[in-house]
Write a protein that holds these residues in place. Structure first.
Motif, PDB file in Angstrom:
ATOM      1  N   PRO A 136       0.814  -1.229   0.000  1.00 30.66           N
ATOM      2  CA  PRO A 136       0.000   0.000   0.000  1.00 30.66           C
ATOM      3  C   PRO A 136       0.844   1.275   0.000  1.00 30.66           C
ATOM      4  N   GLY A 137       0.615   2.131  -0.984  1.00 30.12           N
ATOM      5  CA  GLY A 137       1.253   3.440  -1.049  1.00 30.12           C
ATOM      6  C   GLY A 137       2.711   3.430  -1.461  1.00 30.12           C
ATOM      7  N   PHE A 138       3.274   2.260  -1.691  1.00 33.20           N
ATOM      8  CA  PHE A 138       4.717   2.178  -1.962  1.00 33.20           C
ATOM      9  C   PHE A 138       5.102   2.940  -3.227  1.00 33.20           C
ATOM     10  N   VAL A 139       4.381   2.705  -4.312  1.00 34.95           N
ATOM     11  CA  VAL A 139       4.741   3.323  -5.591  1.00 34.95           C
ATOM     12  C   VAL A 139       4.667   4.840  -5.494  1.00 34.95           C
ATOM     13  N   GLU A 163      12.507   1.030   3.897  1.00 33.14           N
ATOM     14  CA  GLU A 163      11.746   1.983   4.698  1.00 33.14           C
ATOM     15  C   GLU A 163      10.491   2.436   3.967  1.00 33.14           C
ATOM     16  N   LEU A 164      10.611   2.669   2.667  1.00 34.31           N
ATOM     17  CA  LEU A 164       9.427   3.043   1.887  1.00 34.31           C
ATOM     18  C   LEU A 164       8.379   1.936   1.926  1.00 34.31           C
ATOM     19  N   ALA A 165       8.824   0.687   1.794  1.00 34.53           N
ATOM     20  CA  ALA A 165       7.888  -0.431   1.788  1.00 34.53           C
ATOM     21  C   ALA A 165       7.185  -0.586   3.129  1.00 34.53           C
ATOM     22  N   LYS A 166       7.843  -0.116   4.187  1.00 41.10           N
ATOM     23  CA  LYS A 166       7.243  -0.219   5.522  1.00 41.10           C
ATOM     24  C   LYS A 166       6.412   1.006   5.877  1.00 41.10           C
ATOM     25  N   GLY A 167       6.230   1.898   4.900  1.00 40.00           N
ATOM     26  CA  GLY A 167       5.392   3.068   5.136  1.00 40.00           C
ATOM     27  C   GLY A 167       6.121   4.228   5.758  1.00 40.00           C
ATOM     28  N   GLU A 168       7.445   4.157   5.860  1.00 34.91           N
ATOM     29  CA  GLU A 168       8.234   5.228   6.466  1.00 34.91           C
ATOM     30  C   GLU A 168       8.687   6.219   5.407  1.00 34.91           C
ATOM     31  N   SER A 213       7.420  10.030  -5.266  1.00 34.98           N
ATOM     32  CA  SER A 213       7.505  11.329  -4.605  1.00 34.98           C
ATOM     33  C   SER A 213       8.908  11.579  -4.080  1.00 34.98           C
ATOM     34  N   LEU A 214       9.538  10.538  -3.548  1.00 37.40           N
ATOM     35  CA  LEU A 214      10.883  10.689  -2.984  1.00 37.40           C
ATOM     36  C   LEU A 214      11.930  10.869  -4.076  1.00 37.40           C
ATOM     37  N   ILE A 215      11.821  10.091  -5.170  1.00 33.73           N
ATOM     38  CA  ILE A 215      12.827  10.146  -6.241  1.00 33.73           C
ATOM     39  C   ILE A 215      12.102  10.314  -7.574  1.00 33.73           C
ATOM     40  N   PRO A 216      11.606  11.521  -7.867  1.00 33.48           N
ATOM     41  CA  PRO A 216      10.834  11.733  -9.103  1.00 33.48           C
ATOM     42  C   PRO A 216      11.630  11.469 -10.372  1.00 33.48           C
ATOM     43  N   SER A 217      12.946  11.569 -10.291  1.00 30.34           N
ATOM     44  CA  SER A 217      13.771  11.374 -11.485  1.00 30.34           C
ATOM     45  C   SER A 217      13.765   9.923 -11.969  1.00 30.34           C
ATOM     46  N   LEU A 218      13.198   9.003 -11.196  1.00 29.79           N
ATOM     47  CA  LEU A 218      13.046   7.625 -11.665  1.00 29.79           C
ATOM     48  C   LEU A 218      12.149   7.557 -12.897  1.00 29.79           C
TER      49      LEU A 218
END
Length: 887
Positions: free
Chosen positions: A57-60, A151-156, A65-70
């Protein structure tokens, strides 16, 4: 709803099992994954194995948002945005880690773009590979990518800005500076290989006898005397003045009183600088009075005991770059400055200038950030300003008294504006000082007018001048000043490399390498060899040990007195660090068997052939790949390599051999008991097989094959047939020419053979000749190799048990197994082969087991010793031979 190992109701994202990096290392040359250098990571993604990206949930959204250059990543889709599509449709977390590791490096201003993630036969464990430009930065990017994705996968919300800053710092401490990088890049683009010789800018371009070495813009031809002259400002001025070159009046002093007296006689303003120094350190270029002079003198004195005081020249600071006696670039340098807007403080104006994306830390970008230092503070004080002063609108304030780029200055290319007389003067100065690469600093209003007709002068010359201002000026045309450097080091038509022959396979590598080397030496070549026994130049042992990996290759290619390199290439080095070179002239693939399966997660012969096949895949397009037509796992590379192929086999009637010949290819084979080379309708006889010593009258089929491979390699190198024949006929299975490979000798009343054969195929091959060597008993002193799979160690024992009458097993090579464990596995195989238990002995120590073999052997017996430490075992046997033969 339960998904795999997860119940999302019972297990929150934060409670997921953490990912674990099982291995991470840099592969420094062509490797299993790529022709490029890559970071290899073995990653256990834990319970994320059951959660692709679209099911977290919310990972993508958090990742985008964190690395838009992807968004620029193409991935397998082949277009920008392709990776994001994969994310939204669902991809595995190991794949995500790969892309984040790549992008972190890009954000740290190191553009890379290749990567792959491959699953393994262990659930949740992935092999991840991605390109890097700096090894330490790439390793850290991999580790940080795992943290961020987890950390992203864990919602952090993971931290990333500090990570990028740290990656830049690591990069700056390791990466080549712009000058060195430009020369290396120009060389690489011309196909000239390079080796970094230290952690700084000391670089070898090319290989062997054709190599050249640089350090930034210094070359191996740069005169040490000229460098000393350029380093001493007073000496430079005197030499140029005597040659009629305009220079400012002045001289060096030791004391403040001498400085004050000299400045007074010259008349203010004056320039103050340490007699020896660089990058503008300790220089005050416009000193207006005695109080300012005292401060400037003190600052210069910190850098050198002699301080130059000279008349300040009015005009613009210019740099002329002369390479190999020719002016190649000119630039005007302006000190860093700010212009007031009537609202902002000087500090705010500096911050605004530093926000320019072209400015960075150190040499990372076109311009360097402006730092407030003692020089800036002196200027502010002279103008009765502080950093909090609001600068009047339109007023320009220089922040340094020098225009060095390293201090934040800017450069404008003015090459096309140089007056012909100034051009000739610069080239004359280079000749007077004696530097092959020289930067000449002068003060003049405009280079369009001759220096002799102006009030300007040469203020200093520079050995090892920086190229950044010319490569990427703030304004004006970029100049590829690395090109004339490479033109000077490698004039058109000159060679930069030496022929490289790389030999791989499961068995026969060392013998083939030694035979090729022997033939080349007879042909008058200066040969460097890296193999399992050591590093050799000609007949000289340079270093003992197993050097069949990349370090051995690099060692040999750095030797200045070799014109050919013959390299044994083992699969371990390829897997652990990649090849030690980027391409070869001849690549030899002998065979591939089950040996070493299970290591480094290479579990099948197909996987192993892919590892070893890198040796022939990296042959130059103009080179030759030498392939064993009898091994289907080798032969399949015939349609993969980009070079021409030479096939070898003892049977010219093999269908692949006939087909290759019909296609215009070259064969090396045996016809009418002769080794022959065939191409089209041409057939060249080389030597009679039975007369080649290492074939034991043609009975040692494996050495017939090794001879065929050596002939093919030397033919590919255009060695004449007579030299090839002479080499074959004079190469013996002796402890001097081929130590540890079928070395036969009489020791007392027994016959002894030393042979390294350490796997089942080697044992089976040796069995071809054992019956011809003795009518007595055959006794083996042997050991298994502890890092092999259990079944392979047992199979090795079966081979031993099937051909010997008595067996002594030691444990000289246990690797990661407990002492004695490998020996017991070998014994199990020996017994399964049917040898009675009372004929099998286990003695753990290698040398004690050898001594026991001598005690066991009787007159007429054959004692075969499989050594672990070959040269030490040979020494031990030689001493025993001397004692027994003297009885």
């Amino acid at each position: 709803m339960i998904v795999g190992r997860f119940d999302p109701i019972k297990v929150g994202l934060k409670e997921m099992i953490d990912m674990e990096i099982l291995e991470i290392r840099a592969l420094r040359g062509p490797n299993y994954f790529s022709r490029y250098q890559v970071i290899y990571m073995l990653l256990d993604i834990g319970e994320f194995e059951d959660r692709p990206s679209n099911e977290i949930p919310g990972f993508v959204d958090r990742l985008e948002s964190l690395i838009p250059s992807l968004e620029k990543h193409r991935c397998s889709r082949g277009y920008e945005g392709g990776f994001l599509e994969r994310l939204e449709k669902g991809t595995w977390i190991g794949h995500v880690v790969e892309h984040v590791a790549i992008e972190l490096q890009c954000l740290a201003n190191m553009e890379v773009g290749y990567g792959k993630a491959i699953d393994t036969d262990e659930e949740g464990v992935y092999k991840i590979a991605f390109r890097y430009r700096d090894e330490d930065t790439g390793l850290e990017a991999g580790r940080e990518a795992v943290r961020i994705v987890e950390e992203l996968a864990k919602g952090e919300t993971p931290e990333i800005e500090e990570t990028i800053k740290r990656l830049k710092e690591i990069r700056d401490s390791n990466m080549l500076g712009p000058t060195t990088d430009s020369v290396v890049t120009e060389a690489f683009n011309r196909g000239i290989p390079y080796i970094r010789l230290n952690e700084h800018s000391y670089i070898q371009l090319g290989h062997g006898t054709n190599q050249r070495r640089i350090q930034a813009s210094m070359t191996d031809n740069t005169s040490a005397i000229a460098m000393e002259i350029a380093d001493e400002k007073e000496r430079t001025k005197r030499i140029l003045d005597e040659a009629g070159i305009p220079v400012p009046r002045g001289e060096t002093v030791r004391t403040q009183e001498e400085a004050l007296d000299l400045a007074k006689s010259l008349g203010y303003p004056v320039a103050v600088k340490p007699n020896i120094g660089n990058h503008g350190r300790g220089i005050s270029s416009r000193v207006e009075d005695s109080e300012e002079l005292k401060r400037a003198f003190k600052e210069a004195k910190r850098k050198h005991p002699l301080v130059m005081i000279e008349k300040y020249l009015v005009g613009a600071d210019h740099r002329l770059l002369v390479i190999d006696g020719k002016l190649v670039a000119a630039a005007r340098r302006d000190p860093p400055s700010v212009t007031g807007d009537g609202r902002s403080t000087i500090q705010e104006l500096i911050d605004e200038v530093n926000s320019d994306p072209k400015r960075g830390i150190g040499h990372e970008k076109t311009l360097t950030r402006i730092e407030v230092d003692h020089m800036t503070k002196r200027i502010l004080k002279y103008n009765d300003y502080s950093l909090d002063t609001i600068l009047p609108k339109g007023e320009k304030l220089d922040l340094k008294s020098t225009a060095n780029l390293s201090a934040g200055g800017t450069a404008t290319d003015v090459t096309e504006s140089v007056h012909p007389k100034n051009k000739r003067m610069a080239e004359r100065i280079a000749d007077i000082i004696g530097l092959d690469v020289i930067g000449i600093d002068l003060i003049i209003s405009n280079l369009k007018e001759p220096l002799y007709q102006s009030d300007g002068g040469i203020i200093e010359v520079n050995a090892a001048p920086g190229f950044r201002m010319h490569l990427d000026p703030y304004q004006g045309e970029k100049r590829n000043v690395a090109k004339p450097v490479i033109d000077m080091l490698f004039p058109p038509g000159s060679e930069s490399t030496v022929p490289i022959v790389a030999v791989t396979g499961t068995n026969g590598k060392t013998t083939t390498v030694r035979l090729i080397s022997h033939i080349l030496k007879l042909n008058g070549k200066g040969v460097g060899v890296a193999c399992t026994d050591g590093l050799f130049r000609g007949n000289d042992l340079l270093k003992e040990g197993d050097f069949s990996g990349p370090q051995g290759a690099k060692f040999i290619l750095k030797e200045k007195n070799i014109d050919h390199a013959v390299l044994e290439v083992a699969r371990g080095g390829i897997l652990r660090r990649g090849l030690g070179y980027f391409e070869s002239d001849v690549g030899v693939f002998l065979n591939v068997t089950r040996d070493h399966l299970g290591e480094e997660r290479i579990n099948t012969i197909e996987d192993m052939s892919r590892v070893k096949g890198i040796v022939v895949e990296t042959v130059k397009a103009t080179g030759k790949a030498v392939l064993n037509a009898e091994d289907p796992n080798v032969l399949k590379f015939k349609d993969v390599v980009s070079s021409d192929v030479i096939l070898f086999s003892g049977d010219p009637g093999l269908e692949p051999m006939k087909e290759h010949l019909s296609e215009g290819g070259t064969l090396v084979t045996v016809e009418e008991d002769h080794i022959v080379i065939k191409k089209g309708d041409n057939v060249w006889k080389v030597a009679e097989v039975t007369e080649i010593p290492i074939t034991f009258e043609g009975k040692a089929i494996f050495n017939v094959m090794n001879s065929l491979a050596a002939v093919a390699s030397c033919f590919a190198l255009d060695i004449d047939l007579e030299s090839i024949k002479n080499g074959l006929m004079t190469f013996q299975s002796s402890i001097t020419q081929n130590p540890g490979r079928m070395n036969i000798m009489e020791v007392g009343k027994i016959k002894l053979m030393i042979d390294y054969g350490h796997n089942r195929p080697a044992v089976d091959a040796l069995s071809q000749i054992l019956d011809d060597l003795t009518e007595g008993e055959k006794i083996a002193v042997c050991q298994g190799t502890g890092n092999r799979p259990v079944e392979d160690i047992i199979d090795f024992g079966k081979g031993i048990g099937s051909i010997y009458d008595k067996v002594i097993i030691n444990d000289a090579d246990p690797r990661y197994r407990k002492e004695g464990e490998t020996a017991e596995l070998v014994k199990q195989g020996v017994l399964e082969a049917g040898l009675p238990e009372d004929q099998v002995t286990v003695i753990i120590d290698e040398f004690e087991s050898i001594d026991a073999g001598f005690e066991m052997a009787e007159e007429g017996d054959l004692l075969v010793i499989q050594p672990c430490e070959i040269l030490k075992v040979i020494d031990h046997i030689q001493s025993k031979k001397e004692r027994l033969n003297s009885l």
